[in-house]
Motif scaffolding. Structure first.
Motif, PDB file in Angstrom:
ATOM      1  N   ALA A 384       0.832  -1.211   0.000  1.00 40.99           N
ATOM      2  CA  ALA A 384       0.000   0.000   0.000  1.00 40.99           C
ATOM      3  C   ALA A 384       0.866   1.261   0.000  1.00 40.99           C
ATOM      4  CB  ALA A 384      -0.939  -0.003   1.216  1.00 40.99           C
ATOM      5  N   GLN A 385       1.972   1.202   0.710  1.00 38.39           N
ATOM      6  CA  GLN A 385       2.910   2.330   0.735  1.00 38.39           C
ATOM      7  C   GLN A 385       3.443   2.618  -0.670  1.00 38.39           C
ATOM      8  OE1 GLN A 385       3.944   5.146   2.364  1.00 38.39           O
ATOM      9  NE2 GLN A 385       4.631   3.956   4.138  1.00 38.39           N
ATOM     10  N   ILE A 386       3.824   1.581  -1.384  1.00 40.02           N
ATOM     11  CA  ILE A 386       4.397   1.741  -2.716  1.00 40.02           C
ATOM     12  C   ILE A 386       3.330   2.163  -3.721  1.00 40.02           C
ATOM     13  CG2 ILE A 386       5.615   0.556  -4.597  1.00 40.02           C
ATOM     14  CD1 ILE A 386       7.307   1.272  -2.071  1.00 40.02           C
ATOM     15  N   SER A 387       2.117   1.644  -3.590  1.00 35.17           N
ATOM     16  CA  SER A 387       1.026   2.081  -4.470  1.00 35.17           C
ATOM     17  C   SER A 387       0.820   3.582  -4.372  1.00 35.17           C
ATOM     18  CB  SER A 387      -0.277   1.364  -4.113  1.00 35.17           C
ATOM     19  OG  SER A 387      -0.224   0.005  -4.442  1.00 35.17           O
ATOM     20  N   THR A 388       0.807   4.100  -3.129  1.00 34.10           N
ATOM     21  CA  THR A 388       0.639   5.536  -2.913  1.00 34.10           C
ATOM     22  C   THR A 388       1.798   6.313  -3.516  1.00 34.10           C
ATOM     23  OG1 THR A 388      -0.577   5.133  -0.859  1.00 34.10           O
ATOM     24  CG2 THR A 388       0.381   7.324  -1.139  1.00 34.10           C
ATOM     25  N   PHE A 389       3.019   5.807  -3.325  1.00 31.91           N
ATOM     26  CA  PHE A 389       4.204   6.499  -3.844  1.00 31.91           C
ATOM     27  C   PHE A 389       4.184   6.545  -5.371  1.00 31.91           C
ATOM     28  CE2 PHE A 389       8.587   6.547  -5.388  1.00 31.91           C
ATOM     29  CZ  PHE A 389       9.052   7.703  -4.764  1.00 31.91           C
ATOM     30  N   LEU A 390       3.875   5.429  -6.011  1.00 34.12           N
ATOM     31  CA  LEU A 390       3.847   5.381  -7.476  1.00 34.12           C
ATOM     32  C   LEU A 390       2.782   6.321  -8.040  1.00 34.12           C
ATOM     33  CD1 LEU A 390       4.240   1.523  -7.978  1.00 34.12           C
ATOM     34  CD2 LEU A 390       5.951   3.267  -8.525  1.00 34.12           C
ATOM     35  N   GLY A 433       4.835  10.251 -17.050  1.00 38.31           N
ATOM     36  CA  GLY A 433       3.580   9.584 -17.370  1.00 38.31           C
ATOM     37  C   GLY A 433       3.621   8.091 -17.201  1.00 38.31           C
ATOM     38  N   ILE A 434       4.821   7.501 -17.060  1.00 34.86           N
ATOM     39  CA  ILE A 434       4.919   6.062 -16.824  1.00 34.86           C
ATOM     40  C   ILE A 434       4.756   5.843 -15.322  1.00 34.86           C
ATOM     41  CG2 ILE A 434       6.381   4.016 -16.978  1.00 34.86           C
ATOM     42  CD1 ILE A 434       7.815   5.297 -19.299  1.00 34.86           C
ATOM     43  N   LEU A 435       3.709   5.137 -14.941  1.00 31.78           N
ATOM     44  CA  LEU A 435       3.476   4.945 -13.509  1.00 31.78           C
ATOM     45  C   LEU A 435       4.149   3.684 -13.001  1.00 31.78           C
ATOM     46  CD1 LEU A 435      -0.252   5.979 -13.115  1.00 31.78           C
ATOM     47  CD2 LEU A 435       1.790   7.298 -12.603  1.00 31.78           C
ATOM     48  N   THR A 436       3.898   2.548 -13.642  1.00 31.25           N
ATOM     49  CA  THR A 436       4.535   1.319 -13.199  1.00 31.25           C
ATOM     50  C   THR A 436       4.864   0.433 -14.390  1.00 31.25           C
ATOM     51  OG1 THR A 436       2.454   0.072 -13.003  1.00 31.25           O
ATOM     52  CG2 THR A 436       3.171   1.300 -11.060  1.00 31.25           C
TER      53      THR A 436
END
Length: 441
Positions: A384-390, A433-436
């Motif tokens: 969840a931490q990384i999802s928010t950061f990305l 613009g590249i998120l993941t």
């Protein structure tokens, strides 16, 4: 050596300091072990770790045996009773010796008036042991974890939360990291065999070796010469995923006690490594590890949330952020975590992790790699931490197993493997613009 101490009284005092005063056992225990012989050091550790591992069971049993609890100044005697019950339940110490030493502990704790009580309660437990032991494993105490943590794990991992709890309740394996600058893993396994130390290689972590039976580091061939380091297999995964290269500028953030700092230098001789930690006292451990291994790094005291105070506009090819966390993945190594940590801590830790991650990202060169790692198993601190950061950093590209819903790699503690650990490897992209992007690291 002449024995002028009562080990059961020392154990009771230690558990009292942890549970009633919030002290960390890993800081407290080495000081208490200093005057002891090798066998007593090991027994003191077994008693303290074992009591904290099985605390709900012991508390339940003592409640059945006493009309009212010991309170106030007599709390240490309460923990002395735990020492006695634990020995009878979970060790091979002859019952008569366990009882005699534990009862005598009341005198050492300056509560001679409670000798009769301690003796009576423990003898009553002996008479009812089978019945009480069976009953103590029913209900919530069966899990040997605080209810808030059980609920969080049930919610996060409905299919295997029980397996995580079970693994947390086991004694941890002892993993070594072979220093490739001195020996190959195969050569070091031969040295261990010559020293009559049975060990095996990890199937996927190249320098990791697991001992069949943990031993004192003094028995390990060449430990004082830096041939090997004690480090969990999952922790070894950090430097491997970071993939440092010789000649690079590398920042190890929240670096104490330095196991990952030294691993980076073993993997990439000639890398320019800076190790930063907020705790000046813990920096000494980094320097000690560097000295034993004959390695060099810049060691700085600094707050990860305020890099401007210790970093002069320098940028880095790679950053390892081993973020402060709940440590819920290493409970089997530090059972006091279960009782020192609180439910409310998780949100506070997640906020701190976010601050450090946001502050570290600008320090990374374009095209550079940041590895975020924790020894937690809780999603709030990890995926969840990384999802928010990305979502908030369009130039962060995830390069690691996982998916958009659960980015990163979550490992759980396992009997023949490493501790609970999380990794998320990200590249700073020049393409907005590249998120993941998910791929095998």
């Amino acid at each position: 050596m002449n024995k002028h101490y009562n080990l059961r009284a020392i154990a009771a005092k230690a558990v009292y300091q942890v549970l009633d005063h919030g002290q960390s056992l890993s800081l407290l225990l080495p000081m208490l072990q200093t005057p002891l012989g090798d066998k007593d050091r090991a027994l003191l550790q077994e008693l303290c770790f074992g009591i904290l591992r099985t605390l709900p069971q012991l508390e339940w049993i003592i409640r059945q045996l006493m009309a009212k609890p010991l309170t106030g100044k007599q709390r240490q005697a309460h923990y002395l009773l735990m020492v006695g019950v634990y020995q009878l339940l979970h060790t091979r110490i002859p019952p008569h010796a366990a009882l005699a030493e534990t009862v005598e502990g009341a005198v050492v704790l300056k509560m001679p008036q409670l000798k009769g009580l301690v003796n009576g309660v423990l003898r009553q437990f002996q008479r009812q042991q089978a019945e009480l032991q069976a009953a103590s494993l029913e209900g919530e105490s069966h899990f040997l974890h605080p209810s808030w943590l059980v609920k969080r794990l049930q919610q996060a991992y409905p299919a295997h939360w029980q397996a995580i709890l079970e693994a947390n309740n086991q004694r941890p394996p002892m993993w070594l990291r072979v220093n490739r600058l001195h020996h190959s893993r195969e050569a070091y396994l031969d040295l261990l065999a010559q020293a009559d130390i049975a060990a095996s290689a990890h199937p996927s972590i190249p320098e990791a070796v697991k001992l069949d039976v943990p031993c004192n580091v003094g028995r390990l061939p060449g430990f004082d010469k830096g041939w090997v380091t004690v480090q969990d297999a999952s922790a070894q995964g950090c430097a491997l995923l970071l993939a440092p290269q010789p000649g690079e500028d590398i920042l190890d953030l929240c670096a104490a006690p330095g196991g990952k700092t030294t691993h980076i230098l073993e993997l990439a001789p000639g890398a320019r490594v800076t190790a930063v930690d907020i705790d000046p006292q813990r920096l000494a451990r980094i320097r000690e590890n560097l000295l034993r291994l004959g390695l060099e790094a810049q060691v700085l005291a600094g707050d990860g949330t305020r890099p401007g105070e210790w970093n002069q506009d320098r940028t880095w090819d790679r950053i390892l952020l081993d973020a402060p966390c709940s440590a819920t993945g290493v409970i089997r190594r530090h059972p006091d975590i279960k009782w020192l940590r609180r439910d409310r801590d998780i949100e506070e830790l997640a906020a701190l992790q976010r601050q450090i991650l946001d502050a570290a990202w600008p320090l990374l060169k374009p095209g550079g790699t940041l590895l975020y790692a924790t020894c937690s198993v809780l999603p709030e601190e990890n995926s969840a931490q990384i999802s928010t950061f990305l979502a908030g950093h369009s130039n962060a590209v995830l390069v690691e197993t996982g998916d958009a819903a659960h980015p990163g790699r979550q490992c759980f503690p396992a009997a023949d493997d490493g501790d609970g650990f999380f990794y998320a490897k990200m590249i700073k992209s020049d393409a907005p613009g590249i998120l993941t992007r998910t791929e095998q690291a």
